[in-house]
Design a protein around this motif. Sequence first.
Motif, PDB file in Angstrom:
ATOM      1  N   THR A   6      34.650  26.374  44.254  1.00 33.78           N
ATOM      2  CA  THR A   6      34.917  27.838  43.037  1.00 33.78           C
ATOM      3  C   THR A   6      34.797  28.963  44.531  1.00 33.78           C
ATOM      4  O   THR A   6      34.066  28.732  46.125  1.00 33.78           O
ATOM      5  CB  THR A   6      34.877  28.586  42.082  1.00 33.78           C
ATOM      6  N   GLY A   8      34.342  33.680  44.909  1.00 35.63           N
ATOM      7  CA  GLY A   8      34.620  35.105  44.164  1.00 35.63           C
ATOM      8  C   GLY A   8      33.924  35.891  44.950  1.00 35.63           C
ATOM      9  O   GLY A   8      33.542  35.569  45.558  1.00 35.63           O
ATOM     10  N   THR A   9      33.310  37.267  44.539  1.00 35.01           N
ATOM     11  CA  THR A   9      32.581  38.688  44.757  1.00 35.01           C
ATOM     12  C   THR A   9      31.490  38.616  44.178  1.00 35.01           C
ATOM     13  O   THR A   9      29.976  38.189  45.381  1.00 35.01           O
ATOM     14  CB  THR A   9      33.750  39.794  44.813  1.00 35.01           C
ATOM     15  N   HIS A  17      30.200  35.668  34.959  1.00 35.23           N
ATOM     16  CA  HIS A  17      30.381  34.596  35.691  1.00 35.23           C
ATOM     17  C   HIS A  17      28.948  33.423  36.078  1.00 35.23           C
ATOM     18  O   HIS A  17      29.635  32.388  36.255  1.00 35.23           O
ATOM     19  CB  HIS A  17      28.896  35.512  37.341  1.00 35.23           C
ATOM     20  N   MET A  92      38.736  27.675  39.602  1.00 30.54           N
ATOM     21  CA  MET A  92      38.579  29.069  39.471  1.00 30.54           C
ATOM     22  C   MET A  92      39.187  29.726  37.831  1.00 30.54           C
ATOM     23  O   MET A  92      39.456  29.328  36.988  1.00 30.54           O
ATOM     24  CB  MET A  92      40.153  30.452  40.063  1.00 30.54           C
ATOM     25  N   TRP A  96      42.987  33.919  37.708  1.00 26.30           N
ATOM     26  CA  TRP A  96      43.800  33.044  38.690  1.00 26.30           C
ATOM     27  C   TRP A  96      45.088  31.979  38.814  1.00 26.30           C
ATOM     28  O   TRP A  96      45.859  31.696  39.966  1.00 26.30           O
ATOM     29  CB  TRP A  96      43.383  32.717  40.118  1.00 26.30           C
ATOM     30  N   ARG A 115      38.319  33.029  31.273  1.00 28.35           N
ATOM     31  CA  ARG A 115      37.867  34.282  31.740  1.00 28.35           C
ATOM     32  C   ARG A 115      36.662  34.290  30.757  1.00 28.35           C
ATOM     33  O   ARG A 115      36.799  34.482  29.443  1.00 28.35           O
ATOM     34  CB  ARG A 115      38.300  35.415  32.000  1.00 28.35           C
TER      35      ARG A 115
END
Length: 132
Positions: A6, A8-9, A17, A92, A96, A115
């Motif tokens: 996966t 991500g930031t 998260h 994800m 996305w 999400r």
Amino acid sequence: MKRVITYGTFDLLHYGHINLLRRAKEQGDYLVVVLSTDEFNWEQKQKKCYFSYEQRKHLLEAIRYVDLVVPETSWEQKRKDVHIYNIDSFVMGDDWRGKFDFLKEEGVEVIYLPRTPEISTSQIKKDLESKN
Ligand code: C2G
């Protein structure tokens, strides 16, 4: 050994998260997190992180679901990454949805997970600003 990846930031790490990482790990036995570098965040996502790459990496490596953290430096690296890390599943959040379906051509299962509602790094920043 089923291997999951996966991207991500993961700035200002929060329970959205963690929910994503937990569910990503549930897809297999080994989870690679490809973490956006500070440069990639700024140049490609116009995101200025509160925590540096090293600090965000340190936090992620402390999470029981995460087995390896490596840098994300370009949008294009995914096709290579899935072979470098011998990946079976790409996961994800569904913001996305559809964007990475091309990875199926590399023999990878592509999974978009719902999400976690009402939490995001940008919302945390806004809430803190309004409190001050
Ligand atoms: N996420 C989630 N629920 C939230 C917030 C984030 O499930 N409330 C998920 C996102 O969908 C993503 C992951 O957590 O799968 C990391 O989110 P970000 O750090 O915002 O990553 P992003 O900027 O979307 O970067 O090449 C892909 C990019 O690096 C993804």
